[in-house]
Design a protein around this motif. Structure first.
Motif, short mmCIF file in Angstrom:
data_model
loop_
_atom_site.label_atom_id
_atom_site.label_comp_id
_atom_site.label_asym_id
_atom_site.label_seq_id
_atom_site.Cartn_x
_atom_site.Cartn_y
_atom_site.Cartn_z
N LEU A 147 5.24 11.69 2.46
CA LEU A 147 5.87 11.43 3.75
C LEU A 147 5.17 10.29 4.47
N LEU A 148 3.85 10.28 4.47
CA LEU A 148 3.11 9.19 5.10
C LEU A 148 3.41 7.86 4.41
N GLY A 149 3.55 7.88 3.09
CA GLY A 149 3.91 6.65 2.37
C GLY A 149 5.27 6.14 2.76
N PHE A 150 6.25 7.04 2.86
CA PHE A 150 7.59 6.62 3.27
C PHE A 150 7.60 6.14 4.73
N LEU A 151 6.83 6.79 5.58
CA LEU A 151 6.74 6.33 6.97
C LEU A 151 6.14 4.92 7.05
N LEU A 152 5.12 4.67 6.24
CA LEU A 152 4.54 3.32 6.21
C LEU A 152 5.55 2.30 5.69
N THR A 153 6.34 2.69 4.69
CA THR A 153 7.34 1.77 4.15
C THR A 153 8.41 1.45 5.18
N PHE A 154 8.91 2.47 5.86
CA PHE A 154 9.89 2.23 6.91
C PHE A 154 9.29 1.43 8.06
N GLY A 155 8.04 1.72 8.40
CA GLY A 155 7.37 0.96 9.47
C GLY A 155 7.21 -0.50 9.11
N ALA A 156 6.85 -0.78 7.87
CA ALA A 156 6.71 -2.18 7.44
C ALA A 156 8.05 -2.89 7.43
N LEU A 157 9.10 -2.19 7.01
CA LEU A 157 10.44 -2.80 7.02
C LEU A 157 10.90 -3.06 8.45
N THR A 158 10.64 -2.13 9.35
CA THR A 158 10.99 -2.32 10.75
C THR A 158 10.18 -3.46 11.38
N PHE A 217 0.83 -1.20 0.00
CA PHE A 217 0.00 0.00 0.00
C PHE A 217 0.87 1.25 0.00
N ALA A 218 1.95 1.22 0.76
CA ALA A 218 2.86 2.37 0.82
C ALA A 218 3.57 2.57 -0.52
N PHE A 219 3.87 1.49 -1.23
CA PHE A 219 4.46 1.57 -2.57
C PHE A 219 3.56 2.38 -3.49
N PHE A 220 2.27 2.10 -3.46
CA PHE A 220 1.34 2.83 -4.30
C PHE A 220 1.14 4.26 -3.81
N MET A 221 1.19 4.47 -2.50
CA MET A 221 1.06 5.83 -1.97
C MET A 221 2.21 6.72 -2.42
N VAL A 222 3.42 6.23 -2.28
CA VAL A 222 4.60 7.03 -2.63
C VAL A 222 4.63 7.33 -4.12
N ASN A 223 4.31 6.35 -4.93
CA ASN A 223 4.43 6.53 -6.37
C ASN A 223 3.19 7.15 -7.01
#
Length: 159
Positions: A99-110, A66-72
């Motif tokens: 920014l919210l998309g990148f935060l979700l991506t980092f959160g998912a990776l963490t 979902f974050a992938f689609f948000m960022v792009n």
């Protein structure tokens, strides 16, 4: 101190000149990374039962996708403010969305690292750590796919 890296240029490789094909190459590489991440997690969930790989660990990959689609969904021109002032909050809204998309991506990776180490490495009840590695690899590949697709394209061909 503010302009210390203004004149810094990354070295270019003259043997590879993508030119007009830069967007297509970035899209293909990003797609292969995204597809590989999902292929790894599907392979792991087919091989292991729900006791060895709980269904809740798949939430990390869903959030990362979902974050992938948000960022792009936000173009670089919208973030920079080039010819874009309409929409919800204009340039500020585009920046907040990205920014919210990148935060979700980092959160998912963490969270995938927490699943790997908290459930599979430290906990000795699981004999095999591959499901945790698969969850981490899926999220890492989706993260890199997001970066390649976002920063590997040129905006001139799309404007």
């Amino acid at each position: 101190m503010a302009g210390i890296l203004d004149n810094f240029r990354c070295p270019t490789c003259e043997c590879i000149d993508l030119g007009d094909k830069r967007n297509a190459v970035a899209a293909v590489i990003s797609g292969v990374l995204f597809y590989s991440g999902w292929w790894i997690i599907i392979d792991a969930s087919v091989q292991y039962s729900a006791a060895e790989m709980p269904h809740a660990v798949h939430a990390c990959g869903a959030v990362a996708s979902f974050a992938f689609f948000m960022v792009n969904a936000v173009s670089n021109g919208q973030v920079r403010g080039d010819n874009y002032s309409d929409g919800c909050l204009g340039t500020t809204g585009a920046r907040i969305w990205m920014l919210l998309g990148f935060l979700l991506t980092f959160g998912a990776l963490t969270a995938s690292m927490w699943v790997l180490f908290g459930i599979y490495v430290v906990n000795t009840t699981h004999s095999n750590a591959y499901p945790g590695v698969a969850v981490f690899l899926q999220n890492a590949l989706i993260f890199f796919a997001t970066l390649v697709y976002k920063f590997g394209r040129t905006e001139e061909l799309w404007d």
